[in-house]
Design a protein around this motif. Structure first.
Motif, mmCIF file in Angstrom:
data_model
loop_
_atom_site.group_PDB
_atom_site.id
_atom_site.type_symbol
_atom_site.label_atom_id
_atom_site.label_comp_id
_atom_site.label_asym_id
_atom_site.label_seq_id
_atom_site.Cartn_x
_atom_site.Cartn_y
_atom_site.Cartn_z
ATOM 1 N N PRO A 1 -2.717 51.602 -3.363
ATOM 2 C CA PRO A 1 -1.608 52.560 -2.911
ATOM 3 C C PRO A 1 -1.069 52.878 -1.546
ATOM 4 O O PRO A 1 -1.997 52.251 -0.578
ATOM 5 N N GLN A 2 -0.245 53.708 -1.215
ATOM 6 C CA GLN A 2 0.122 53.707 0.087
ATOM 7 C C GLN A 2 -1.068 54.543 0.897
ATOM 8 O O GLN A 2 -1.898 55.303 0.288
ATOM 9 N N GLY A 3 -1.429 54.000 2.103
ATOM 10 C CA GLY A 3 -2.393 54.694 3.115
ATOM 11 C C GLY A 3 -3.804 53.737 2.958
ATOM 12 O O GLY A 3 -4.673 54.442 3.664
ATOM 13 N N ILE A 4 -3.817 53.010 2.388
ATOM 14 C CA ILE A 4 -5.061 52.162 2.337
ATOM 15 C C ILE A 4 -4.989 50.915 3.312
ATOM 16 O O ILE A 4 -5.954 50.871 4.118
ATOM 17 N N ALA A 5 -4.097 50.182 2.859
ATOM 18 C CA ALA A 5 -4.016 48.962 4.061
ATOM 19 C C ALA A 5 -2.990 49.216 4.882
ATOM 20 O O ALA A 5 -3.078 48.775 6.122
ATOM 21 N N PHE A 6 -1.743 49.965 4.450
ATOM 22 C CA PHE A 6 -0.658 50.224 5.072
ATOM 23 C C PHE A 6 -0.338 51.426 4.699
ATOM 24 O O PHE A 6 -0.624 52.086 3.755
ATOM 25 N N LYS A 7 0.680 51.904 5.642
ATOM 26 C CA LYS A 7 1.236 53.263 5.106
ATOM 27 C C LYS A 7 2.071 53.028 3.840
ATOM 28 O O LYS A 7 2.189 53.957 3.003
ATOM 29 N N GLU A 8 2.542 51.751 3.488
ATOM 30 C CA GLU A 8 3.240 51.544 2.379
ATOM 31 C C GLU A 8 2.053 51.008 1.398
ATOM 32 O O GLU A 8 0.978 50.588 1.705
ATOM 33 N N ALA A 9 2.529 51.045 0.096
ATOM 34 C CA ALA A 9 1.708 50.535 -1.045
ATOM 35 C C ALA A 9 1.616 49.004 -0.771
ATOM 36 O O ALA A 9 2.430 48.322 0.017
ATOM 37 N N SER A 10 0.643 48.334 -1.141
ATOM 38 C CA SER A 10 0.327 46.719 -0.765
ATOM 39 C C SER A 10 -0.236 46.158 -2.061
ATOM 40 O O SER A 10 -0.595 46.710 -3.148
ATOM 41 N N ILE A 11 -0.022 44.752 -2.052
ATOM 42 C CA ILE A 11 -0.577 43.873 -3.003
ATOM 43 C C ILE A 11 -1.525 43.008 -2.059
ATOM 44 O O ILE A 11 -1.173 42.387 -1.253
ATOM 45 N N GLY A 12 -2.604 42.754 -2.657
ATOM 46 C CA GLY A 12 -3.516 41.869 -2.154
ATOM 47 C C GLY A 12 -4.611 41.114 -2.938
ATOM 48 O O GLY A 12 -4.387 41.194 -4.132
ATOM 49 N N ARG A 13 -5.116 40.197 -2.572
ATOM 50 C CA ARG A 13 -6.157 39.489 -3.312
ATOM 51 C C ARG A 13 -5.309 38.761 -4.677
ATOM 52 O O ARG A 13 -5.997 38.509 -5.491
ATOM 53 N N VAL A 14 -4.308 38.143 -4.076
ATOM 54 C CA VAL A 14 -3.592 37.321 -4.990
ATOM 55 C C VAL A 14 -4.140 36.191 -5.283
ATOM 56 O O VAL A 14 -4.095 35.219 -4.329
ATOM 57 N N ILE A 15 -4.476 35.808 -6.762
ATOM 58 C CA ILE A 15 -5.358 34.423 -6.947
ATOM 59 C C ILE A 15 -4.694 33.931 -8.364
ATOM 60 O O ILE A 15 -4.539 34.737 -9.231
ATOM 61 N N VAL A 16 -4.742 32.725 -8.564
ATOM 62 C CA VAL A 16 -4.660 32.054 -9.436
ATOM 63 C C VAL A 16 -5.696 31.054 -9.564
ATOM 64 O O VAL A 16 -6.018 30.289 -8.717
ATOM 65 N N ALA A 17 -6.146 30.866 -10.819
ATOM 66 C CA ALA A 17 -7.309 29.887 -10.798
ATOM 67 C C ALA A 17 -7.030 28.575 -10.613
ATOM 68 O O ALA A 17 -5.706 28.025 -11.040
ATOM 69 N N GLN A 18 -7.923 27.746 -10.306
ATOM 70 C CA GLN A 18 -7.468 26.605 -9.722
ATOM 71 C C GLN A 18 -6.658 25.703 -11.119
ATOM 72 O O GLN A 18 -5.765 24.873 -10.649
ATOM 73 N N ASN A 19 -7.296 25.825 -12.051
ATOM 74 C CA ASN A 19 -6.820 24.810 -13.339
ATOM 75 C C ASN A 19 -5.568 25.408 -13.847
ATOM 76 O O ASN A 19 -4.929 24.689 -14.592
#
Length: 156
Positions: free
Chosen positions: A66-84
Motif C-alpha cells: 500500500p501507499q507509504g510502505i516503499a514509496f508514497k505511491e502503492a507499489s509492487i515488489g518481489r515479482v517472481i516466476v518459478a524457473q520451470n
C-alpha cells in the motif's frame, strides 16, 4: 490461471514457507545476491500468487504494497516466476493481475516500482515509465518506474 490474494495473516504456514522458499531460490540463489529478504514489510502487504494445478506448488508471486510502505505511491515488489514456468507468459499474466489488484485494493491509479534494470522493457510493455537514474540495490542495477492508470483503463 487462478490467482490467490491473501494478507499475511491469511497465509497458511505451507503457503508462507513456499513463498519464502521461492523468493530465496530466485533472489538469493539464482541471482547470487546476499540480502535480507525478510524485511519486516510482509506483514503489512498483500500476497498475490498462483499455484500449479497438479503439484499445488507456487509458480508465480508478487507482493503488493500500500501507499507509504516503499514509496508514497502503492507499489509492487518481489515479482517472481518459478524457473520451470519462465517463457510461458505467466509473468505477463502476473503483472497484469498485480496492477489491477493493486489499483483496486489500494484505491489508486498510480503504482511505483523498483525494477531490476534488465527488466525495464518488460515493465514498459505494461505501461510503466522510467522515473529515476539506474542505481544499485543489493549490488544489482535497479531503476524506479511509475505506472499511472487512466480511470478509463481501470474500469475495463
Amino acid at each position: 490461471m487462478n490467482w490467490i490474494l491473501k494478507s499475511f495473516s491469511q497465509l497458511t504456514t505451507d503457503e508462507l514457507y513456499a513463498i519464502l522458499a521461492l523468493r530465496n531460490q530466485v533472489f538469493i540463489c539464482e541471482q547470487q545476491c546476499v540480502y535480507q529478504d525478510l524485511d519486516g514489510v510482509d506483514q503489512n502487504t498483500l500476497h498475490l500468487f498462483a499455484k500449479e494445478k497438479e503439484s499445488q506448488q507456487i509458480i508465480a508471486y508478487a507482493r503488493l504494497l500500500p501507499q507509504g510502505i516503499a514509496f508514497k505511491e502503492a507499489s509492487i515488489g518481489r515479482v517472481i516466476v518459478a524457473q520451470n514456468q519462465r517463457g510461458s507468459g505467466i509473468a505477463h499474466q502476473l503483472i497484469k493481475e498485480a496492477i489491477a489488484t493493486t489499483c483496486r485494493q489500494f484505491n489508486t491509479h498510480t503504482i511505483k516500482i523498483m525494477a531490476q534494470a534488465y527488466l525495464v522493457s518488460f515493465y514498459q510493455s505494461h505501461g510503466f515509465v522510467i522515473d529515476s537514474e539506474t542505481y544499485l540495490e543489493d549490488n544489482i542495477p535497479h531503476i524506479d518506474m511509475v505506472l499511472v492508470q487512466s480511470v478509463k483503463s481501470m474500469s475495463m
